[in-house]
Motif scaffolding. Structure first.
Motif, PDB file in Angstrom:
ATOM      1  N   CYS A   8       0.831  -1.203   0.000  1.00  0.00           N
ATOM      2  CA  CYS A   8       0.000   0.000   0.000  1.00  0.00           C
ATOM      3  C   CYS A   8       0.866   1.254   0.000  1.00  0.00           C
ATOM      4  N   LEU A   9       0.226   2.385  -0.042  1.00  0.00           N
ATOM      5  CA  LEU A   9       0.954   3.658  -0.096  1.00  0.00           C
ATOM      6  C   LEU A   9       1.785   3.907   1.158  1.00  0.00           C
ATOM      7  N   CYS A  10       1.237   3.620   2.336  1.00  0.00           N
ATOM      8  CA  CYS A  10       1.972   3.919   3.572  1.00  0.00           C
ATOM      9  C   CYS A  10       3.003   2.852   3.914  1.00  0.00           C
ATOM     10  N   GLY A  11       2.889   1.665   3.295  1.00  0.00           N
ATOM     11  CA  GLY A  11       3.882   0.621   3.497  1.00  0.00           C
ATOM     12  C   GLY A  11       3.559  -0.347   4.619  1.00  0.00           C
ATOM     13  N   LYS A  12       2.435  -0.147   5.311  1.00  0.00           N
ATOM     14  CA  LYS A  12       2.113  -1.054   6.425  1.00  0.00           C
ATOM     15  C   LYS A  12       1.617  -2.413   5.933  1.00  0.00           C
ATOM     16  N   CYS A  76      -5.981  -1.019   2.789  1.00  0.00           N
ATOM     17  CA  CYS A  76      -5.185  -0.677   3.966  1.00  0.00           C
ATOM     18  C   CYS A  76      -5.991   0.243   4.868  1.00  0.00           C
ATOM     19  N   ASN A  78      -4.937   2.021   7.182  1.00  0.00           N
ATOM     20  CA  ASN A  78      -4.183   3.228   7.538  1.00  0.00           C
ATOM     21  C   ASN A  78      -4.215   4.272   6.418  1.00  0.00           C
ATOM     22  N   CYS A  79      -3.892   3.870   5.204  1.00  0.00           N
ATOM     23  CA  CYS A  79      -3.797   4.850   4.110  1.00  0.00           C
ATOM     24  C   CYS A  79      -4.907   4.709   3.078  1.00  0.00           C
TER      25      CYS A  79
END
Ligand SMILES: [Zn+2]
Ligand SMILES: [Zn+2]
Length: 138
Positions: A8-12, A76, A78-79
């Motif tokens: 994902c964009l945030c990497g989580k 995700c 988060n993001c």
């Protein structure tokens, strides 16, 4: 064929699979437009169960397809990046949003679906079949 890996964009959220892609597609349906916030989804299908998700667990929006069967849209939490989709009408496959691949340079859609919802001005090159809605079963 490069290894399929992405996140994902945030990497989580990270994912990978050793499987070969079963199909690559563009979906112009209104649900994909809404979910992605853009014009269409780019999708890589891999055999069901071959996708390994690591890091943060995915959130799920329980959508319903034209078949009346569930379409589980995983993202995700988060993001908000849409990551994968579980289409119950196509139980042998998991669909990855190709924009989340680390290396999407090889991605080329073999088919386009839901073309009767294509936004004006969107032209995708390629000689592959174009279907007005879902491809015919079988
Ligand atoms: Zn994220
Ligand atoms: Zn769609």
């Amino acid at each position: 064929m490069p290894k399929i890996a992405g996140g994902c964009l945030c990497g989580k959220v990270r994912y990978s699979t050793d499987a070969e892609p079963a199909l690559s597609a563009v979906c112009h349906c209104k649900h994909c437009q809404k979910q992605t916030g853009t014009s269409y989804s780019t999708l890589v299908a891999v055999p069901k169960g071959s996708l390994i998700i690591e890091g943060e667990s995915l959130a799920t929006f329980n959508d319903v397809g034209e078949s009346g069967l569930p379409v589980l849209r995983h993202f995700c939490k988060n993001c908000g990046s849409p990551i994968s989709t579980d289409v119950k009408a196509m139980p042998d496959l998991d669909f990855i949003k190709a924009g989340t691949l680390d290396d999407s340079s090889w991605f080329e859609p073999q088919i386009q679906i839901w073309c009767d919802h294509t936004q004006p001005g969107v032209k995708i090159e390629g000689d592959g079949p174009k279907f007005e809605k879902n491809p015919p079963a079988g």
